[in-house]
Motif scaffolding. Structure first.
Motif, PDB file in Angstrom:
ATOM      1  N   ARG A 263       1.700   2.875 -15.205  1.00  0.00           N
ATOM      2  CA  ARG A 263       1.251   2.172 -13.942  1.00  0.00           C
ATOM      3  C   ARG A 263       0.667   3.069 -13.080  1.00  0.00           C
ATOM      4  NH1 ARG A 263       1.765  -3.220 -13.109  1.00  0.00           N
ATOM      5  NH2 ARG A 263       3.627  -3.209 -14.559  1.00  0.00           N
ATOM      6  N   ALA A 264       1.485   4.368 -12.994  1.00  0.00           N
ATOM      7  CA  ALA A 264       1.134   5.408 -12.121  1.00  0.00           C
ATOM      8  C   ALA A 264      -0.355   5.896 -12.507  1.00  0.00           C
ATOM      9  CB  ALA A 264       2.081   6.550 -12.329  1.00  0.00           C
ATOM     10  N   LEU A 265      -0.800   5.572 -13.792  1.00  0.00           N
ATOM     11  CA  LEU A 265      -2.160   6.066 -14.209  1.00  0.00           C
ATOM     12  C   LEU A 265      -3.187   5.238 -13.624  1.00  0.00           C
ATOM     13  CD1 LEU A 265      -2.094   7.202 -17.936  1.00  0.00           C
ATOM     14  CD2 LEU A 265      -2.026   8.804 -15.967  1.00  0.00           C
ATOM     15  N   SER A 266      -2.813   4.192 -13.491  1.00  0.00           N
ATOM     16  CA  SER A 266      -3.648   2.893 -13.363  1.00  0.00           C
ATOM     17  C   SER A 266      -4.147   2.987 -11.687  1.00  0.00           C
ATOM     18  CB  SER A 266      -3.309   1.605 -13.530  1.00  0.00           C
ATOM     19  OG  SER A 266      -4.011   0.561 -13.333  1.00  0.00           O
ATOM     20  N   ALA A 267      -5.396   2.874 -11.329  1.00  0.00           N
ATOM     21  CA  ALA A 267      -5.737   2.680 -10.139  1.00  0.00           C
ATOM     22  C   ALA A 267      -5.098   1.505  -9.368  1.00  0.00           C
ATOM     23  CB  ALA A 267      -7.183   2.969  -9.875  1.00  0.00           C
ATOM     24  N   GLU A 268      -4.801   1.583  -8.284  1.00  0.00           N
ATOM     25  CA  GLU A 268      -4.268   0.195  -7.387  1.00  0.00           C
ATOM     26  C   GLU A 268      -3.249  -0.248  -8.180  1.00  0.00           C
ATOM     27  OE1 GLU A 268      -7.498  -2.064  -6.753  1.00  0.00           O
ATOM     28  OE2 GLU A 268      -8.797  -0.628  -5.846  1.00  0.00           O
ATOM     29  N   ASN A 269      -2.389   0.561  -8.823  1.00  0.00           N
ATOM     30  CA  ASN A 269      -1.118  -0.030  -9.589  1.00  0.00           C
ATOM     31  C   ASN A 269      -1.432  -1.371 -10.397  1.00  0.00           C
ATOM     32  OD1 ASN A 269       1.531   0.156  -9.887  1.00  0.00           O
ATOM     33  ND2 ASN A 269       2.096  -1.369  -8.557  1.00  0.00           N
ATOM     34  N   LYS A 270      -2.514  -1.294 -11.120  1.00  0.00           N
ATOM     35  CA  LYS A 270      -2.891  -2.575 -11.907  1.00  0.00           C
ATOM     36  C   LYS A 270      -2.024  -2.588 -13.248  1.00  0.00           C
ATOM     37  CE  LYS A 270      -7.109  -1.332 -12.561  1.00  0.00           C
ATOM     38  NZ  LYS A 270      -7.153   0.299 -12.294  1.00  0.00           N
ATOM     39  N   PRO A 271      -2.009  -3.829 -13.966  1.00  0.00           N
ATOM     40  CA  PRO A 271      -1.151  -3.907 -14.977  1.00  0.00           C
ATOM     41  C   PRO A 271      -1.896  -3.666 -16.235  1.00  0.00           C
ATOM     42  CG  PRO A 271      -1.956  -6.210 -14.226  1.00  0.00           C
ATOM     43  CD  PRO A 271      -2.098  -5.150 -13.380  1.00  0.00           C
ATOM     44  N   TYR A 272      -2.895  -2.822 -16.142  1.00  0.00           N
ATOM     45  CA  TYR A 272      -3.945  -2.304 -17.152  1.00  0.00           C
ATOM     46  C   TYR A 272      -4.294  -0.805 -17.001  1.00  0.00           C
ATOM     47  CZ  TYR A 272      -7.735  -3.901 -14.389  1.00  0.00           C
ATOM     48  OH  TYR A 272      -8.738  -4.214 -13.360  1.00  0.00           O
ATOM     49  N   VAL A 273      -4.768  -0.325 -17.891  1.00  0.00           N
ATOM     50  CA  VAL A 273      -5.377   1.196 -17.787  1.00  0.00           C
ATOM     51  C   VAL A 273      -6.549   1.156 -18.617  1.00  0.00           C
ATOM     52  CG1 VAL A 273      -4.418   1.993 -19.802  1.00  0.00           C
ATOM     53  CG2 VAL A 273      -4.971   3.481 -18.081  1.00  0.00           C
ATOM     54  N   THR A 274      -7.629   1.817 -17.876  1.00  0.00           N
ATOM     55  CA  THR A 274      -8.894   1.910 -18.540  1.00  0.00           C
ATOM     56  C   THR A 274      -8.964   3.111 -19.273  1.00  0.00           C
ATOM     57  OG1 THR A 274      -9.941   3.282 -16.725  1.00  0.00           O
ATOM     58  CG2 THR A 274      -9.896   0.842 -16.138  1.00  0.00           C
TER      59      THR A 274
ATOM     60  N   LEU B 298     -10.939  -8.257 -19.702  1.00  0.00           N
ATOM     61  CA  LEU B 298     -11.807  -7.486 -18.719  1.00  0.00           C
ATOM     62  C   LEU B 298     -12.392  -6.176 -19.603  1.00  0.00           C
ATOM     63  CD1 LEU B 298      -9.007  -7.230 -15.739  1.00  0.00           C
ATOM     64  CD2 LEU B 298     -11.183  -8.697 -16.178  1.00  0.00           C
ATOM     65  N   PRO B 299     -13.657  -5.904 -19.057  1.00  0.00           N
ATOM     66  CA  PRO B 299     -14.361  -4.706 -19.837  1.00  0.00           C
ATOM     67  C   PRO B 299     -13.589  -3.313 -19.646  1.00  0.00           C
ATOM     68  CG  PRO B 299     -15.741  -5.960 -18.351  1.00  0.00           C
ATOM     69  CD  PRO B 299     -14.457  -6.404 -18.153  1.00  0.00           C
ATOM     70  N   SER B 300     -13.318  -2.659 -20.698  1.00  0.00           N
ATOM     71  CA  SER B 300     -12.698  -1.318 -20.754  1.00  0.00           C
ATOM     72  C   SER B 300     -11.426  -1.180 -20.114  1.00  0.00           C
ATOM     73  CB  SER B 300     -13.663  -0.559 -20.057  1.00  0.00           C
ATOM     74  OG  SER B 300     -13.138   0.784 -20.092  1.00  0.00           O
ATOM     75  N   ALA B 301     -10.650  -2.511 -20.092  1.00  0.00           N
ATOM     76  CA  ALA B 301      -9.335  -2.549 -19.671  1.00  0.00           C
ATOM     77  C   ALA B 301      -8.297  -2.805 -20.820  1.00  0.00           C
ATOM     78  CB  ALA B 301      -9.210  -3.896 -18.527  1.00  0.00           C
ATOM     79  N   PHE B 302      -7.338  -2.163 -20.811  1.00  0.00           N
ATOM     80  CA  PHE B 302      -6.225  -2.174 -21.970  1.00  0.00           C
ATOM     81  C   PHE B 302      -4.704  -2.592 -21.529  1.00  0.00           C
ATOM     82  CE2 PHE B 302      -9.699   0.307 -23.238  1.00  0.00           C
ATOM     83  CZ  PHE B 302      -9.969  -0.041 -24.631  1.00  0.00           C
TER      84      PHE B 302
END
Length: 250
Positions: A169-180, A234-238
């Motif tokens: 979650r720390a890697l994900s921008a804006e604390n999103k539930p996914y990472v790109t 979502l495109p490029s979202a994991f």
């Protein structure tokens, strides 16, 4: 278990070997020293049977060790399969042992960042590992020793799913539930810290600041695409939440 049944079948065949030995003894008493119907000797057959029996015992012990690790240490079955597969890949002669160079190559394939050194040059990091795996320096690492070492290292690095999820979650921008993909590979440009490893479980999750490209590849290959509340991809979202929790399923 199939291996246990097979080992029992091998042991049950010992009575057949006893019959062959008795026939061989009878031939010797009759001074028949050359059997034109076979090139095998009773001594040779007994030695081969003993080797097969010992192999069966080692394989059964190794399997029991893996089952215990899966049930008591939290090491995933996927990780155990990866360890075994890598050992077999580098055991070219199918001897059940790796020499030190093969063992080092195996560790590198599992993500260990061991330095490249010239022959004869000191290699303190690898020597420290050998102190654990091959303390008597007989030059070989058995499958049992290798699995015990890998299970021990895997257990040392196990984190809670909450800790790993928070790291993603720390890697994900804006604390999103996914990472790109871009976010993972941006971190993947950093070098891996000495002694850590990649692959299933926490070997790559314990230090995202040092994620390698290979470790990022592993994450992406095992993560499912992220779906929003309406089930749209979502495109490029994991989905790192589902991926992280899957690592801790017993």
């Amino acid at each position: 278990m199939r291996r246990q049944r097979k080992h029992q079948e091998i042991r049950a065949m010992r009575s057949q070997l006893k019959k062959i030995e008795d026939l061989g003894a009878a031939m010797e008493e009759a001074l028949i020293l050359d059997n034109k119907y076979t090139e095998h000797s009773t001594v040779g057959l007994a030695q081969q049977w003993d080797q097969l029996d010992q192999l069966g015992m080692r394989m059964q012990h190794n399997l029991e060790q893996q089952i215990q690790a899966r049930n008591t240490t939290g090491v995933t079955e996927e990780a155990l399969k990866e360890f075994s597969m890598m050992f077999k890949h580098f055991d070219k002669e199918k001897s059940g042992r790796l020499n030190h160079q093969e063992f080092k190559s195996c560790l590198r394939s599992l993500g260990y960042d061991l330095p490249m050194v010239e022959e004869g040059e000191p290699d303190p990091e690898f020597e420290a590992i050998l102190d654990t795996v091959d303390p008597n320096r007989d030059g070989n690492v058995s499958l049992q020793e290798y699995m015990a070492f890998m299970i021990s290292r895997e257990t040392e690095n196990v984190k809670s799913s909450e800790e790993i999820e928070s790291a993603f979650r720390a890697l994900s921008a804006e604390n999103k539930p996914y990472v790109t993909k871009e976010e993972l590979y941006q971190v993947g440009a950093a070098p891996l810290r000495p002694g850590s490893a990649s692959g299933p479980g926490s070997r790559f999750c314990s230090s995202f600041q040092n994620l390698t490209k290979e470790q990022a590849d592993y994450c992406l290959s095992h993560m499912k695409p992220y779906l929003d509340s309406k089930g749209r991809e979502l495109p490029s979202a994991f989905d790192f939440v589902e991926f992280t929790r899957s690592l801790f399923v017993n």
